[in-house]
Motif scaffolding. Structure first.
Motif, PDB file in Angstrom:
ATOM      1  N   PRO A 136       0.823  -1.220   0.000  1.00  0.00           N
ATOM      2  CA  PRO A 136       0.000   0.000   0.000  1.00  0.00           C
ATOM      3  C   PRO A 136       0.857   1.270   0.000  1.00  0.00           C
ATOM      4  N   ALA A 137       0.318   2.315  -0.595  1.00  0.00           N
ATOM      5  CA  ALA A 137       1.019   3.602  -0.601  1.00  0.00           C
ATOM      6  C   ALA A 137       1.294   4.037   0.828  1.00  0.00           C
ATOM      7  N   ILE A 138       2.478   4.565   1.057  1.00  0.00           N
ATOM      8  CA  ILE A 138       2.858   4.953   2.412  1.00  0.00           C
ATOM      9  C   ILE A 138       1.981   6.091   2.923  1.00  0.00           C
ATOM     10  N   THR A 139       1.389   6.848   2.030  1.00  0.00           N
ATOM     11  CA  THR A 139       0.530   7.965   2.437  1.00  0.00           C
ATOM     12  C   THR A 139      -0.823   7.496   2.966  1.00  0.00           C
ATOM     13  N   THR A 140      -1.076   6.172   2.954  1.00  0.00           N
ATOM     14  CA  THR A 140      -2.289   5.683   3.624  1.00  0.00           C
ATOM     15  C   THR A 140      -2.104   5.667   5.139  1.00  0.00           C
ATOM     16  N   ILE A 141      -0.870   5.859   5.615  1.00  0.00           N
ATOM     17  CA  ILE A 141      -0.664   6.056   7.054  1.00  0.00           C
ATOM     18  C   ILE A 141      -1.320   7.374   7.432  1.00  0.00           C
ATOM     19  N   GLN A 183      15.054  10.834   2.506  1.00  0.00           N
ATOM     20  CA  GLN A 183      15.037  10.821   3.972  1.00  0.00           C
ATOM     21  C   GLN A 183      13.990   9.847   4.505  1.00  0.00           C
ATOM     22  N   LEU A 184      12.869   9.743   3.803  1.00  0.00           N
ATOM     23  CA  LEU A 184      11.801   8.848   4.251  1.00  0.00           C
ATOM     24  C   LEU A 184      12.303   7.415   4.318  1.00  0.00           C
ATOM     25  N   SER A 235       3.148  16.427   0.141  1.00  0.00           N
ATOM     26  CA  SER A 235       2.948  17.846  -0.163  1.00  0.00           C
ATOM     27  C   SER A 235       3.538  18.140  -1.526  1.00  0.00           C
ATOM     28  N   GLU A 236       2.680  18.428  -2.490  1.00  0.00           N
ATOM     29  CA  GLU A 236       3.155  18.714  -3.834  1.00  0.00           C
ATOM     30  C   GLU A 236       3.969  20.012  -3.900  1.00  0.00           C
ATOM     31  N   PRO A 237       3.538  21.090  -3.208  1.00  0.00           N
ATOM     32  CA  PRO A 237       4.316  22.340  -3.282  1.00  0.00           C
ATOM     33  C   PRO A 237       5.760  22.178  -2.813  1.00  0.00           C
ATOM     34  N   THR A 238       5.980  21.380  -1.774  1.00  0.00           N
ATOM     35  CA  THR A 238       7.337  21.210  -1.244  1.00  0.00           C
ATOM     36  C   THR A 238       8.014  19.960  -1.778  1.00  0.00           C
ATOM     37  N   ARG A 239       7.266  19.131  -2.527  1.00  0.00           N
ATOM     38  CA  ARG A 239       7.774  17.867  -3.046  1.00  0.00           C
ATOM     39  C   ARG A 239       8.397  17.044  -1.929  1.00  0.00           C
ATOM     40  N   SER A 240       7.656  16.902  -0.846  1.00  0.00           N
ATOM     41  CA  SER A 240       8.153  16.166   0.314  1.00  0.00           C
ATOM     42  C   SER A 240       6.995  15.541   1.073  1.00  0.00           C
ATOM     43  N   PHE A 241       7.330  14.650   1.997  1.00  0.00           N
ATOM     44  CA  PHE A 241       6.338  14.023   2.867  1.00  0.00           C
ATOM     45  C   PHE A 241       6.260  14.808   4.171  1.00  0.00           C
TER      46      PHE A 241
END
Length: 436
Positions: A131-136, A188-189, A142-148
């Motif tokens: 599963p996508a990690i963003t389901t946590i 970093q993730l 964050s698209e503007p910062t291109r980061s989690f």
């Protein structure tokens, strides 16, 4: 040409004499030997082949060109001291620059450059995504910062505070007030957020699979996902999980404070897993200074391996759980000839920790611990510093990998011969145990 177990059938092998099967197996390269044994099936492999293959090392992006688009994962044989590259397309789970985050039941778990988690069988070429990690619930892109963006406050509230009540969780989401967030790049993730992924079994099996994601210590909370519910669900915890295995139909974990826990579905909890302490905490002075690994012995007993290390490994201690007496008992030294440790080898690192019988796998040394470095963040930091040093002309492009074999009988460490010639120390290698 690689042997594809998907096109081989058991009735073919039933017509061939065992001597011929063993002769064929002995003439194949490492990857083809794995594929041949897989095609035979577990029973035939154990009864017809003269030996079973020992665990090997997975070398992700196994050349100095690991950052190029063409670098692929390969396997390094402990017996042959040679590497072999799978002949199946590596995309996307095994193409560099991937990081190995787990090895369970003949499958690898990797994280790609975007932080996405994948499952791959390097023998058959099968791949599947997790599963996508963003389901946590506490992580979003964050698209503007291109980061989690990581909700640090939410992770802190997942932990039980003292003897008080745990935070309220609804459908895997922590109910709280304002949140403090931190930003992580994809690099970093996967190097500082992830710790390890444990699988319940091969994802191709008819019963599906379950996965346990262990996060870095500062985040602590484990997350679970299944084939039937493809999303990561956080579980409440009292102490951060350091290592885990799937054993006897459930996940078991060892915490940084030395507590052994089992994980089961909460009654009426909508799939949420909760932990139960199943053994007393480790009562060993100074155990907090050791990294901890949890494995199951061939006879089913639970084993804790303690690794003393700073930037590199110094030594090990091994404890076995006596369930009847409800206590941990240390083995080692002269006790390395004990019924358990004297006939088995332990494998620890980024893999699902394992205790393997040595009698049926010639070449493995009983009473020894085969280890790899598993400090992802620190290893990547060392790698970056090394590259800066090399670019500036200040140092050689080599560094110790912290991979070796530790003898419990005499406390000596031996290096893996031949490894230096085929692999830099980043990305970290991991032990791979075939499913037969």
């Amino acid at each position: 040409m690689a042997t594809d177990p998907r096109i081989l059938r058991g009735d073919v092998f039933s017509r061939l004499p065992p001597e011929l099967l063993a002769a064929i197996h002995g003439r194949l390269g490492l990857v083809d030997r794995f594929a041949f044994a897989a095609a035979l099936g577990a029973w035939r492999a154990r009864h017809l082949l003269t030996k079973l293959e020992a665990p090997c090392l997975v070398l992700p992006g196994s050349t100095a060109a690991a950052v190029t688009a063409t670098a692929t994962t390969c396997l390094f044989s402990l017996s042959d001291r040679r590497s072999d590259t799978p002949r199946y397309p590596p995309d996307p789970a095994m193409r560099a620059p991937v990081v190995v985050l787990g090895s369970s039941g003949g499958w690898l778990v990797t994280a790609d450059a975007q932080g996405q988690l994948w499952m791959a069988n390097p023998v058959t070429g099968e791949q599947a995504d997790l599963p996508a990690i963003t389901t946590i619930p506490l992580l979003r892109w964050s698209e503007p910062t291109r980061s989690f963006l990581v909700d640090v406050d939410g992770f802190l509230q997942m932990r039980y505070s003292g003897g008080g009540a745990p935070p309220q969780i609804v459908d895997g989401t922590v109910q709280r007030g304002t949140a403090t967030t931190t930003s992580l790049s994809a690099e970093q993730l996967r190097n500082w957020f992830y710790r390890k992924v444990i699988l319940s079994g091969p994802p191709r099996s008819g019963g599906g699979y379950s996965a346990m994601l262990i996060l870095a210590r500062q985040y602590g909370a484990p997350a679970f996902a299944t084939a039937e519910h493809p999303e990561w669900r956080l579980a409440p915890y009292r102490d951060a999980v350091e290592d885990a295995i799937f054993h006897r139909g459930r996940f078991y974990s060892i915490t940084y404070s030395g507590m052994l826990e089992s994980w089961d579905h909460q009654h009426g909890g909508g799939g949420l897993l909760t932990s139960t302490t199943v053994a007393p905490a480790l009562d060993l002075q100074g155990h907090q200074k050791y990294r901890k690994y949890l494995a199951a012995a061939p006879d089913g007993r639970l084993v804790t391996v303690l690794k003393q290390c700073g930037r590199r490994t110094v030594g090990f201690r091994v404890l076995v759980l006596d369930e009847e007496l409800g206590r941990w008992e240390e083995v080692g030294g002269a006790a390395a000839d004990d019924m358990l440790i004297g006939k088995a080898a332990l494998f620890v690192g980024m893999n699902s920790s394992a205790c393997v019988a040595t009698a049926e796998r010639p070449g493995l040394r009983p009473g020894c611990i085969y280890f790899t470095n598993d400090q992802l963040g620190l290893a990547y930091q060392d790698w970056e510093l090394l590259q800066l040093s090399v670019d500036a002309g200040l140092g050689p492009g080599q560094r110790d990998w912290d991979v070796g074999v530790f003898s419990l009988s005499d406390g000596m460490v031996e290096k893996i011969l031949g490894l230096r010639a085929v692999h830099p120390f980043w990305p970290l290698p991991a032990w791979f145990l075939p499913s037969v």
